[in-house]
Design an enzyme around this catalytic site. Structure first.
Site, PDB file in Angstrom:
ATOM      1  N   ASN A   9      -4.604  44.998 -16.759  1.00 10.36           N
ATOM      2  CA  ASN A   9      -4.656  43.880 -17.704  1.00 10.36           C
ATOM      3  C   ASN A   9      -3.304  43.843 -18.423  1.00 10.36           C
ATOM      4  O   ASN A   9      -3.023  44.707 -19.245  1.00 10.36           O
ATOM      5  CB  ASN A   9      -5.809  44.135 -18.693  1.00 10.36           C
ATOM      6  CG  ASN A   9      -5.835  43.133 -19.830  1.00 10.36           C
ATOM      7  OD1 ASN A   9      -5.139  42.115 -19.805  1.00 10.36           O
ATOM      8  ND2 ASN A   9      -6.649  43.424 -20.839  1.00 10.36           N
ATOM      9  N   LYS A  11      -2.320  41.745 -20.531  1.00 10.08           N
ATOM     10  CA  LYS A  11      -2.437  41.181 -21.893  1.00 10.08           C
ATOM     11  C   LYS A  11      -1.303  40.176 -22.119  1.00 10.08           C
ATOM     12  O   LYS A  11      -0.899  39.491 -21.188  1.00 10.08           O
ATOM     13  CB  LYS A  11      -2.449  42.307 -22.938  1.00 10.08           C
ATOM     14  CG  LYS A  11      -3.484  43.379 -22.592  1.00 10.08           C
ATOM     15  CD  LYS A  11      -3.704  44.380 -23.683  1.00 10.08           C
ATOM     16  CE  LYS A  11      -4.772  45.372 -23.247  1.00 10.08           C
ATOM     17  NZ  LYS A  11      -5.096  46.342 -24.276  1.00 10.08           N
ATOM     18  N   HIS A  94     -13.126  40.899 -23.611  1.00  9.97           N
ATOM     19  CA  HIS A  94     -12.270  42.036 -23.993  1.00  9.97           C
ATOM     20  C   HIS A  94     -12.360  42.218 -25.510  1.00  9.97           C
ATOM     21  O   HIS A  94     -12.434  41.245 -26.256  1.00  9.97           O
ATOM     22  CB  HIS A  94     -10.823  41.779 -23.554  1.00  9.97           C
ATOM     23  CG  HIS A  94      -9.969  43.002 -23.700  1.00  9.97           C
ATOM     24  ND1 HIS A  94      -9.469  43.397 -24.916  1.00  9.97           N
ATOM     25  CD2 HIS A  94      -9.578  43.930 -22.801  1.00  9.97           C
ATOM     26  CE1 HIS A  94      -8.796  44.527 -24.744  1.00  9.97           C
ATOM     27  NE2 HIS A  94      -8.843  44.867 -23.473  1.00  9.97           N
ATOM     28  N   GLU A  96     -10.234  42.798 -27.663  1.00 15.01           N
ATOM     29  CA  GLU A  96      -9.206  42.078 -28.431  1.00 15.01           C
ATOM     30  C   GLU A  96      -9.623  40.629 -28.649  1.00 15.01           C
ATOM     31  O   GLU A  96      -9.311  40.037 -29.683  1.00 15.01           O
ATOM     32  CB  GLU A  96      -7.850  42.181 -27.711  1.00 15.01           C
ATOM     33  CG  GLU A  96      -7.255  43.578 -27.891  1.00 15.01           C
ATOM     34  CD  GLU A  96      -6.353  44.051 -26.763  1.00 15.01           C
ATOM     35  OE1 GLU A  96      -5.886  43.214 -25.961  1.00 15.01           O
ATOM     36  OE2 GLU A  96      -6.123  45.268 -26.678  1.00 15.01           O
ATOM     37  N   GLU A 163     -15.042  50.095 -22.564  1.00 17.84           N
ATOM     38  CA  GLU A 163     -13.776  50.397 -23.224  1.00 17.84           C
ATOM     39  C   GLU A 163     -14.031  50.673 -24.705  1.00 17.84           C
ATOM     40  O   GLU A 163     -14.164  49.736 -25.500  1.00 17.84           O
ATOM     41  CB  GLU A 163     -12.824  49.200 -23.114  1.00 17.84           C
ATOM     42  CG  GLU A 163     -12.494  48.807 -21.703  1.00 17.84           C
ATOM     43  CD  GLU A 163     -11.211  47.981 -21.646  1.00 17.84           C
ATOM     44  OE1 GLU A 163     -10.246  48.451 -21.038  1.00 17.84           O
ATOM     45  OE2 GLU A 163     -11.181  46.885 -22.236  1.00 17.84           O
ATOM     46  N   GLY A 169      -5.082  51.302 -26.218  1.00 16.58           N
ATOM     47  CA  GLY A 169      -3.702  51.233 -26.698  1.00 16.58           C
ATOM     48  C   GLY A 169      -3.349  52.286 -27.730  1.00 16.58           C
ATOM     49  O   GLY A 169      -2.326  52.195 -28.394  1.00 16.58           O
ATOM     50  N   SER A 201      -6.494  53.696 -22.645  1.00 16.58           N
ATOM     51  CA  SER A 201      -5.436  54.697 -22.491  1.00 16.58           C
ATOM     52  C   SER A 201      -5.507  55.473 -21.179  1.00 16.58           C
ATOM     53  O   SER A 201      -5.195  56.663 -21.141  1.00 16.58           O
ATOM     54  CB  SER A 201      -5.428  55.650 -23.695  1.00 16.58           C
ATOM     55  OG  SER A 201      -5.163  54.924 -24.891  1.00 16.58           O
ATOM     56  N   GLY A 222      -4.481  48.911 -19.371  1.00 15.32           N
ATOM     57  CA  GLY A 222      -3.588  48.008 -20.094  1.00 15.32           C
ATOM     58  C   GLY A 222      -2.146  48.432 -19.919  1.00 15.32           C
ATOM     59  O   GLY A 222      -1.499  48.153 -18.910  1.00 15.32           O
TER      60      GLY A 222
HETATM   61  P1  PGA Z   1      -4.753  50.448 -22.648  1.00 12.53           P
HETATM   62  O1  PGA Z   1      -5.643  49.105 -22.618  1.00 12.53           O
HETATM   63  O2  PGA Z   1      -4.818  51.019 -21.244  1.00 12.53           O
HETATM   64  O3  PGA Z   1      -3.383  50.006 -23.020  1.00 12.53           O
HETATM   65  O4  PGA Z   1      -5.389  51.362 -23.632  1.00 12.53           O
HETATM   66  C1  PGA Z   1      -6.853  49.071 -21.933  1.00 12.53           C
HETATM   67  C2  PGA Z   1      -7.469  47.698 -22.037  1.00 12.53           C
HETATM   68  O5  PGA Z   1      -7.459  47.104 -23.119  1.00 12.53           O
HETATM   69  O6  PGA Z   1      -7.987  47.167 -21.035  1.00 12.53           O
END
Ligand code: PGA
Length: 238
Positions: A9, A11, A94, A96, A163, A169, A201, A222
């Protein structure tokens, strides 16, 4: 055992030159990679990425879609548009978007239904916040999100991504025991045919451990999906 899916992803990251990472990834993965591979770039890069990867095993997906097929919704992108541009999957719900755009599980369900209607595979994201985990509510929050976000009638493949919000992140990964516990509950809830991804992560250095946990059928990545080197480092561990 279900074949693993490693989904990236991007983003809100990536300009045209970032497509170089995709060329380099295609060279690294060759024709028969160990896992299914998906990249979800910003919408503006999707069509070009789909064109580039047409004869490769790399699939391309959207990061979100609207729940309506078309109409007066300025700035939005429909599932049908994503499919038409060459997408096979779309991420919905997601954390976010749940946090930044006020999406709730009912909205997410409508989006997942729109995705299925357009012939896309929805990747439905769920996960608890740190406060919810500390209050001992992780399992019930995730169960309720899945129950309310899953399409009720439409048929077609669905993927679920667990997640934990506090692991996204942040460099903090849920423990193997915590991941195993939630994934076992999810498996019980949704049955055997649905792929369950872990996200938060995931990096080349921890991918092997995470991807070998029971009921983990892949990863939603991500930050580490932005470079071919890191993303391939995760794929190799599938
Ligand atoms: P990250 O994001 O790997 O940067 O922690 C994962 C995600 O939001 O899908």
């Amino acid at each position: 055992m279900l074949r693993k899916l490693i989904a990236g992803n991007w983003k809100m990251n990536g300009l045209r030159h970032s497509l170089d990472q995709v060329s380099s990834l295609m060279q690294k993965v060759g024709k028969a990679p160990k896992a299914d591979i998906l990249i979800c770039p910003p919408a503006l890069l999707l069509m070009e990425m789909a064109r580039m990867t047409k004869d490769s095993p790399i699939m391309v997906g959207g990061q979100d879609c609207h729940w309506k097929e078309s109409g007066a919704h300025t700035g939005e992108i429909s599932a049908q548009m994503l499919a038409n541009a060459g997408a096979s999957h779309v991420i919905v719900g997601h954390s976010e978007r749940r946090a930044d755009c006020g999406e709730n599980s009912k909205t997410v369900r409508h989006k997942a239904e729109a995705a299925l209607a357009a012939g896309l595979i929805p990747i439905i994201c769920v996960g608890e916040t740190l406060a919810q985990r500390e209050a001992g509510e992780a399992a019930s929050v995730v169960r309720d999100q899945v129950e309310q976000s899953m399409p009720t009638q439409s048929k077609g493949e669905i993927v679920i991504a667990y997640e934990p919000v506090w692991a996204i992140g942040t460099g903090k990964v849920a423990s193997a025991a915590d991941i195993a516990e939630i994934h076992a509950l999810l498996r019980e809830q949704v049955g055997p045919g649905i792929r369950l991804l872990y996200g938060g992560s995931v990096k080349p250095g921890n991918a092997a451990e995470i991807l070998h946990i029971e009921n983990v059928d892949g990863a939603l990545v991500g930050g580490a999906s932005l470079t071919a080197e890191d993303f391939f480092g995760i794929i190799e561990n599938a």
